[in-house]
Motif scaffolding. Structure first.
Motif, PDB file in Angstrom:
ATOM      1  N   ALA A  86     -11.542   8.831   0.912  1.00 38.84           N
ATOM      2  CA  ALA A  86     -10.568   8.503  -0.324  1.00 38.84           C
ATOM      3  C   ALA A  86     -11.004   8.705  -1.798  1.00 38.84           C
ATOM      4  O   ALA A  86     -11.965   8.279  -2.056  1.00 38.84           O
ATOM      5  N   LEU A  87     -10.311   9.917  -2.569  1.00 44.28           N
ATOM      6  CA  LEU A  87     -10.964   9.985  -3.658  1.00 44.28           C
ATOM      7  C   LEU A  87     -10.122   8.221  -4.560  1.00 44.28           C
ATOM      8  O   LEU A  87      -9.383   7.993  -5.117  1.00 44.28           O
ATOM      9  N   GLN A  88     -11.864   7.906  -6.000  1.00 40.45           N
ATOM     10  CA  GLN A  88     -11.176   6.642  -6.502  1.00 40.45           C
ATOM     11  C   GLN A  88     -12.152   6.890  -7.616  1.00 40.45           C
ATOM     12  O   GLN A  88     -12.351   7.351  -8.161  1.00 40.45           O
ATOM     13  N   THR A  89     -11.063   6.090  -8.167  1.00 39.89           N
ATOM     14  CA  THR A  89     -10.706   5.847  -9.897  1.00 39.89           C
ATOM     15  C   THR A  89     -11.270   3.636 -10.109  1.00 39.89           C
ATOM     16  O   THR A  89     -10.432   3.039  -9.476  1.00 39.89           O
ATOM     17  N   SER A  90     -12.350   4.001 -11.584  1.00 35.94           N
ATOM     18  CA  SER A  90     -12.682   3.111 -11.911  1.00 35.94           C
ATOM     19  C   SER A  90     -11.019   1.900 -12.720  1.00 35.94           C
ATOM     20  O   SER A  90      -9.985   3.918 -12.869  1.00 35.94           O
ATOM     21  N   SER A  91     -10.219   1.303 -13.135  1.00 38.76           N
ATOM     22  CA  SER A  91      -9.484   0.988 -14.516  1.00 38.76           C
ATOM     23  C   SER A  91      -9.970   1.704 -15.242  1.00 38.76           C
ATOM     24  O   SER A  91     -10.777   2.998 -15.620  1.00 38.76           O
ATOM     25  N   ILE A  92      -8.930   2.135 -16.270  1.00 36.49           N
ATOM     26  CA  ILE A  92      -8.799   2.838 -17.442  1.00 36.49           C
ATOM     27  C   ILE A  92      -9.281   1.542 -18.710  1.00 36.49           C
ATOM     28  O   ILE A  92      -8.722   1.261 -18.852  1.00 36.49           O
ATOM     29  N   ILE A  93     -10.154   2.328 -19.525  1.00 39.64           N
ATOM     30  CA  ILE A  93     -10.497   1.318 -20.601  1.00 39.64           C
ATOM     31  C   ILE A  93      -9.848   2.399 -22.093  1.00 39.64           C
ATOM     32  O   ILE A  93     -10.320   3.319 -22.216  1.00 39.64           O
ATOM     33  N   LEU A  94      -9.031   1.458 -22.756  1.00 39.89           N
ATOM     34  CA  LEU A  94      -8.770   2.485 -24.078  1.00 39.89           C
ATOM     35  C   LEU A  94     -10.017   1.781 -25.363  1.00 39.89           C
ATOM     36  O   LEU A  94      -9.866   0.927 -25.150  1.00 39.89           O
ATOM     37  N   ALA A  95     -10.238   2.514 -26.407  1.00 42.28           N
ATOM     38  CA  ALA A  95     -11.355   2.208 -26.607  1.00 42.28           C
ATOM     39  C   ALA A  95     -10.995   2.474 -28.312  1.00 42.28           C
ATOM     40  O   ALA A  95     -10.099   4.012 -28.230  1.00 42.28           O
ATOM     41  N   ASN A  96     -11.271   1.613 -29.196  1.00 44.84           N
ATOM     42  CA  ASN A  96     -11.476   2.246 -30.567  1.00 44.84           C
ATOM     43  C   ASN A  96     -12.799   3.362 -30.642  1.00 44.84           C
ATOM     44  O   ASN A  96     -12.788   4.092 -31.635  1.00 44.84           O
ATOM     45  N   VAL A  97     -14.151   2.659 -30.283  1.00 46.69           N
ATOM     46  CA  VAL A  97     -14.615   3.984 -30.279  1.00 46.69           C
ATOM     47  C   VAL A  97     -15.736   4.178 -29.342  1.00 46.69           C
ATOM     48  O   VAL A  97     -15.903   3.386 -28.031  1.00 46.69           O
ATOM     49  N   ILE A  98     -15.974   5.254 -28.587  1.00 49.81           N
ATOM     50  CA  ILE A  98     -17.056   5.671 -27.360  1.00 49.81           C
ATOM     51  C   ILE A  98     -18.031   6.096 -27.943  1.00 49.81           C
ATOM     52  O   ILE A  98     -17.255   7.439 -28.933  1.00 49.81           O
TER      53      ILE A  98
END
Length: 158
Positions: A8-20
């Motif tokens: 299975a292809l898997q992902t982490s949670s999405i992080i919406l960020a101010n700065v990366i």
């Protein structure tokens, strides 16, 4: 890192960020907001104004590896939904996303402009297609677009 489900292809949670940004070379892996070699300052409220960018961080796991290039081949689609209906769909390109391959994971960084989106509550759905194994995965997160701040006009006093 999630447990891998076989096949299975898997992902982490999405992080919406101010700065990366890249983490400083002297940073500690246990330092706040440091994930791997990236420093991510999350947007805890997930609230934006029209015209701002959604800055996105997500990891992808268990993808196939091309035997010739020794790299994965992933297609990414960003969909913005309101009430379950897609209001905007953007394909991941070099202009709006980057993928970094680190052994067992791919780090996905995205920047989606919110130019055509009106105030309201939305869902960001990220769909990933592994071109090598033909497996798919999707992840969602909620965000809000606020009414623009309008400053009152001040009359000039003669």
């Amino acid at each position: 890192m999630p447990k891998f489900e076989e096949g299975a292809l898997q992902t982490s949670s999405i992080i919406l960020a101010n700065v990366i940004t890249s983490a400083p070379t002297n940073s500690d892996q246990f330092e706040q907001y440091v994930i791997g070699d990236m420093k991510i300052l999350p947007d805890v409220k997930s609230e934006y104004l029209p015209g701002q960018n959604l800055r996105i961080y997500m990891q992808i796991y268990n993808m196939g590896i091309d035997q010739t290039s020794q790299k994965p081949s992933l297609d990414v689609t960003f969909a913005i939904k309101n009430g379950g209906k897609v209001v905007e769909e953007v394909k991941g390109t070099a202009a709006n996303s980057e993928q970094f391959f680190y052994g067992q994971r791919v780090v996905l960084l995205g920047k989606i402009p919110l130019n055509q989106t009106t105030p309201g509550k939305y869902t960001l759905e990220i769909r990933v297609l592994d071109n090598i194994s033909n497996r798919k995965a999707a992840q969602t997160t909620e965000f809000k677009i606020k009414e623009p701040i309008v400053k009152p006009l001040t009359a000039a006093i003669p």
